[in-house]
Design an enzyme around this catalytic site. Structure first.
Site, PDB file in Angstrom:
ATOM      1  N   ILE A  98       0.854  -1.190   0.000  1.00  0.00           N
ATOM      2  CA  ILE A  98       0.000   0.000   0.000  1.00  0.00           C
ATOM      3  C   ILE A  98       0.889   1.240   0.000  1.00  0.00           C
ATOM      4  O   ILE A  98       1.873   1.312   0.753  1.00  0.00           O
ATOM      5  CB  ILE A  98      -0.924   0.003   1.230  1.00  0.00           C
ATOM      6  CG1 ILE A  98      -1.800  -1.258   1.233  1.00  0.00           C
ATOM      7  CG2 ILE A  98      -1.800   1.252   1.256  1.00  0.00           C
ATOM      8  CD1 ILE A  98      -2.642  -1.428   2.487  1.00  0.00           C
ATOM      9  N   GLY A 102       5.569   2.683   4.220  1.00  0.00           N
ATOM     10  CA  GLY A 102       6.885   2.129   4.519  1.00  0.00           C
ATOM     11  C   GLY A 102       7.149   0.843   3.760  1.00  0.00           C
ATOM     12  O   GLY A 102       8.073   0.104   4.077  1.00  0.00           O
ATOM     13  N   GLY A 103       6.350   0.582   2.736  1.00  0.00           N
ATOM     14  CA  GLY A 103       6.480  -0.663   1.996  1.00  0.00           C
ATOM     15  C   GLY A 103       7.747  -0.783   1.187  1.00  0.00           C
ATOM     16  O   GLY A 103       8.249  -1.890   0.976  1.00  0.00           O
ATOM     17  N   TRP A 149       6.090  -5.194 -10.686  1.00  0.00           N
ATOM     18  CA  TRP A 149       4.648  -4.944 -10.593  1.00  0.00           C
ATOM     19  C   TRP A 149       3.909  -5.849 -11.582  1.00  0.00           C
ATOM     20  O   TRP A 149       3.237  -5.396 -12.497  1.00  0.00           O
ATOM     21  CB  TRP A 149       4.341  -3.481 -10.888  1.00  0.00           C
ATOM     22  CG  TRP A 149       5.000  -2.487  -9.973  1.00  0.00           C
ATOM     23  CD1 TRP A 149       5.945  -1.569 -10.305  1.00  0.00           C
ATOM     24  CD2 TRP A 149       4.739  -2.300  -8.577  1.00  0.00           C
ATOM     25  NE1 TRP A 149       6.302  -0.808  -9.202  1.00  0.00           N
ATOM     26  CE2 TRP A 149       5.576  -1.240  -8.123  1.00  0.00           C
ATOM     27  CE3 TRP A 149       3.885  -2.913  -7.655  1.00  0.00           C
ATOM     28  CZ2 TRP A 149       5.576  -0.793  -6.810  1.00  0.00           C
ATOM     29  CZ3 TRP A 149       3.896  -2.468  -6.339  1.00  0.00           C
ATOM     30  CH2 TRP A 149       4.725  -1.423  -5.932  1.00  0.00           C
ATOM     31  N   HIS A 154       1.162  -1.176  -7.663  1.00  0.00           N
ATOM     32  CA  HIS A 154       0.500  -1.198  -6.352  1.00  0.00           C
ATOM     33  C   HIS A 154      -0.835  -1.946  -6.420  1.00  0.00           C
ATOM     34  O   HIS A 154      -1.886  -1.423  -6.022  1.00  0.00           O
ATOM     35  CB  HIS A 154       0.283   0.220  -5.824  1.00  0.00           C
ATOM     36  CG  HIS A 154       1.536   0.874  -5.327  1.00  0.00           C
ATOM     37  ND1 HIS A 154       2.125   0.539  -4.126  1.00  0.00           N
ATOM     38  CD2 HIS A 154       2.318   1.838  -5.882  1.00  0.00           C
ATOM     39  CE1 HIS A 154       3.212   1.270  -3.943  1.00  0.00           C
ATOM     40  NE2 HIS A 154       3.361   2.061  -5.005  1.00  0.00           N
ATOM     41  N   SER A 196       1.595  12.049   3.801  1.00  0.00           N
ATOM     42  CA  SER A 196       2.762  11.594   3.048  1.00  0.00           C
ATOM     43  C   SER A 196       2.419  11.415   1.576  1.00  0.00           C
ATOM     44  O   SER A 196       3.211  11.770   0.692  1.00  0.00           O
ATOM     45  CB  SER A 196       3.277  10.282   3.637  1.00  0.00           C
ATOM     46  OG  SER A 196       4.439   9.853   2.974  1.00  0.00           O
ATOM     47  N   HIS A 200       3.882  13.503  -1.628  1.00  0.00           N
ATOM     48  CA  HIS A 200       4.447  12.747  -2.738  1.00  0.00           C
ATOM     49  C   HIS A 200       3.836  13.195  -4.063  1.00  0.00           C
ATOM     50  O   HIS A 200       4.537  13.405  -5.061  1.00  0.00           O
ATOM     51  CB  HIS A 200       4.187  11.256  -2.505  1.00  0.00           C
ATOM     52  CG  HIS A 200       5.017  10.348  -3.350  1.00  0.00           C
ATOM     53  ND1 HIS A 200       6.396  10.359  -3.339  1.00  0.00           N
ATOM     54  CD2 HIS A 200       4.670   9.369  -4.239  1.00  0.00           C
ATOM     55  CE1 HIS A 200       6.862   9.451  -4.178  1.00  0.00           C
ATOM     56  NE2 HIS A 200       5.832   8.841  -4.734  1.00  0.00           N
ATOM     57  N   MET A 320      14.917  -0.277  11.949  1.00  0.00           N
ATOM     58  CA  MET A 320      15.150   0.993  12.632  1.00  0.00           C
ATOM     59  C   MET A 320      13.854   1.777  12.742  1.00  0.00           C
ATOM     60  O   MET A 320      13.010   1.740  11.861  1.00  0.00           O
ATOM     61  CB  MET A 320      16.193   1.824  11.869  1.00  0.00           C
ATOM     62  CG  MET A 320      17.527   1.122  11.689  1.00  0.00           C
ATOM     63  SD  MET A 320      18.329   0.716  13.261  1.00  0.00           S
ATOM     64  CE  MET A 320      18.708   2.364  13.852  1.00  0.00           C
ATOM     65  N   TYR A 322      12.249   5.592  13.281  1.00  0.00           N
ATOM     66  CA  TYR A 322      12.472   7.035  13.264  1.00  0.00           C
ATOM     67  C   TYR A 322      11.225   7.740  13.773  1.00  0.00           C
ATOM     68  O   TYR A 322      10.113   7.246  13.632  1.00  0.00           O
ATOM     69  CB  TYR A 322      12.815   7.509  11.846  1.00  0.00           C
ATOM     70  CG  TYR A 322      14.137   6.992  11.373  1.00  0.00           C
ATOM     71  CD1 TYR A 322      15.312   7.663  11.650  1.00  0.00           C
ATOM     72  CD2 TYR A 322      14.214   5.783  10.674  1.00  0.00           C
ATOM     73  CE1 TYR A 322      16.533   7.179  11.226  1.00  0.00           C
ATOM     74  CE2 TYR A 322      15.427   5.288  10.248  1.00  0.00           C
ATOM     75  CZ  TYR A 322      16.591   5.990  10.522  1.00  0.00           C
ATOM     76  OH  TYR A 322      17.792   5.494  10.112  1.00  0.00           O
TER      77      TYR A 322
END
Length: 400
Positions: A98, A102-103, A149, A154, A196, A200, A320, A322
């Protein structure tokens, strides 16, 4: 006398040889131990073929909150997620990516950061990696960075479930009905994700090549109008982004996880609006609940933990986390408007977050901490109020 001298010389030679062997063996052991510390993750003596074992894992994951209050009831079958993933068999992991969750980072983890008997072959300058099974040239991973893809840009749940089997049959030039598909995805706080995506798009990004295939066809321009004229929507303000009633950013997570066939795909006249929303939300909840695994962008260490325990695969480097505020620099009125536009996503995320936390607590009790408590203390996330930055993916990729 000669015999006594010979015997003494023989004993001296044996003692010297024994000392020499001890020195050699000791040196080899020292080098092996040193190598493990100098190059952690490069070699693993505890896990044959690189698969996860409890004894190998140090406790670097957050301690479950003992005061966590459950919002929903989930039976054990919804919490238990331990899969005997047969990478040498017919099992395939399918990553539903999606936008702005963070994909991209997680997808790179899958092809570059999993400890495998035969690692994915990722070559400089190539967008895709080759992720073959250890025993034959067939893929075990269906994702952007392994197969591309192949079902559309997506692709959502509706597209993937109808497309993946046929694509793999064509790629591997064989008909197979024995494959097991394990679907996985990531979710993100809807306000953070929406902002986000706006930023973008504001920079010129589009997903206009997405197919949105449903019931064997793509939507007509009347069913799915565009929010802008021209090649992209660069420079659009947040107000313009919110004002478009056709914006696919609205409730994107619910739409991409639901079975769109239940509501006539993108034909809004098939089902009344309220009924449509209810059907989509319940379908998204069910599909998410039935997936082999899902993670949350805001909880990277817990996401890593659950993936490793679900598939018994281990990551080489830890995930990690953030931090940033939820909606830095955005007016409160706009935040409330975003929440209204993403009402379904807000409810889905609330549901998913509770299921995620309950799964984490349940799984941690099955896999209690064993070692490296000092490291666990040093790496404690304190994730309760910590959210990733809007530039989350690029920060991790740059660090790599």
């Amino acid at each position: 006398l000669n015999r006594a001298v010979g015997t003494a010389l023989g004993r001296t030679m044996v003692e010297r040889s024994s000392k020499f062997l001890l020195i050699v063996v000791g040196s080899v052991c020292f080098m092996l131990i040193l190598y493990q510390y100098v190059a952690p993750g490069v070699i693993n003596f505890g896990s044959p073929h690189g698969y996860f074992t409890e004894e190998d894992e140090g406790d670097i994951f957050p301690t479950p909150d003992p005061h966590y209050v459950k919002k929903y009831y989930f039976p054990v079958r919804d919490l238990e997620r331990t899969i005997d993933f047969q990478i040498k068999g017919e099992d395939v992991i399918v990553f539903l990516h999606i936008q702005k969750t963070g994909g991209t980072t997680f997808g790179r983890h899958l092809v570059q950061n999993v400890r495998l008997e035969v690692p994915c072959d990722c070559r400089p300058g190539q967008k895709k990696c080759t992720c073959y099974r250890p025993n034959r040239k067939e893929t075990w991973l269906f994702s952007r960075f392994s197969t591309g893809w192949s079902c559309g840009l997506h692709a959502d749940w509706t597209e993937l479930t109808n497309c993946v089997p046929g694509v793999l049959n064509k790629k591997e030039n064989k008909q197979k009905n024995l494959r097991k598909f394990y679907y996985i995805t990531l979710l993100r706080d809807p306000v953070s994700r929406y902002l986000s995506e706006w930023r973008h798009v504001q920079r010129g990004a589009t997903w206009k090549t997405s197919l949105h295939m449903c019931d064997g066809r793509t939507p007509t321009p009347e069913e799915l109008p565009s929010c802008y004229e021209g090649s992209d929507w660069s420079g659009c303000t947040l107000q313009q982004f919110m004002d478009c009633p056709y914006n696919l950013a609205n409730n994107r997570q619910v739409r991409m996880l639901a079975d769109l066939s239940l509501v006539g795909c993108y034909n809004m006249s098939t089902v009344p609006e309220k009924k449509r929303a209810q059907l989509l939300l319940e379908s998204a909840k069910k599909n998410l609940r039935d997936m082999a695994f899902f993670g949350l962008t805001e909880y990277q260490r817990k996401t890593q933990f659950l993936f490793e325990r679900t598939f018994r695969l281990r990551f080489i480097r830890p995930f990690m986390q953030y931090n940033s505020t939820r909606a830095a620099g955005v007016d409160l009125d706009n935040v409330q408007r975003i929440e209204e536009l993403n009402e379904l996503d807000m409810e889905l995320y609330d549901y998913a977050k509770d299921l995620f936390q309950q799964r984490y607590q349940y799984t941690r009790h099955l896999w209690p901490s064993r070692s490296r408590q000092s490291l666990a203390s040093a790496l404690e996330d304190g994730e309760g109020d910590r959210l990733p930055t809007e530039d989350y993916m690029n920060q991790i990729i740059n660090r790599w």
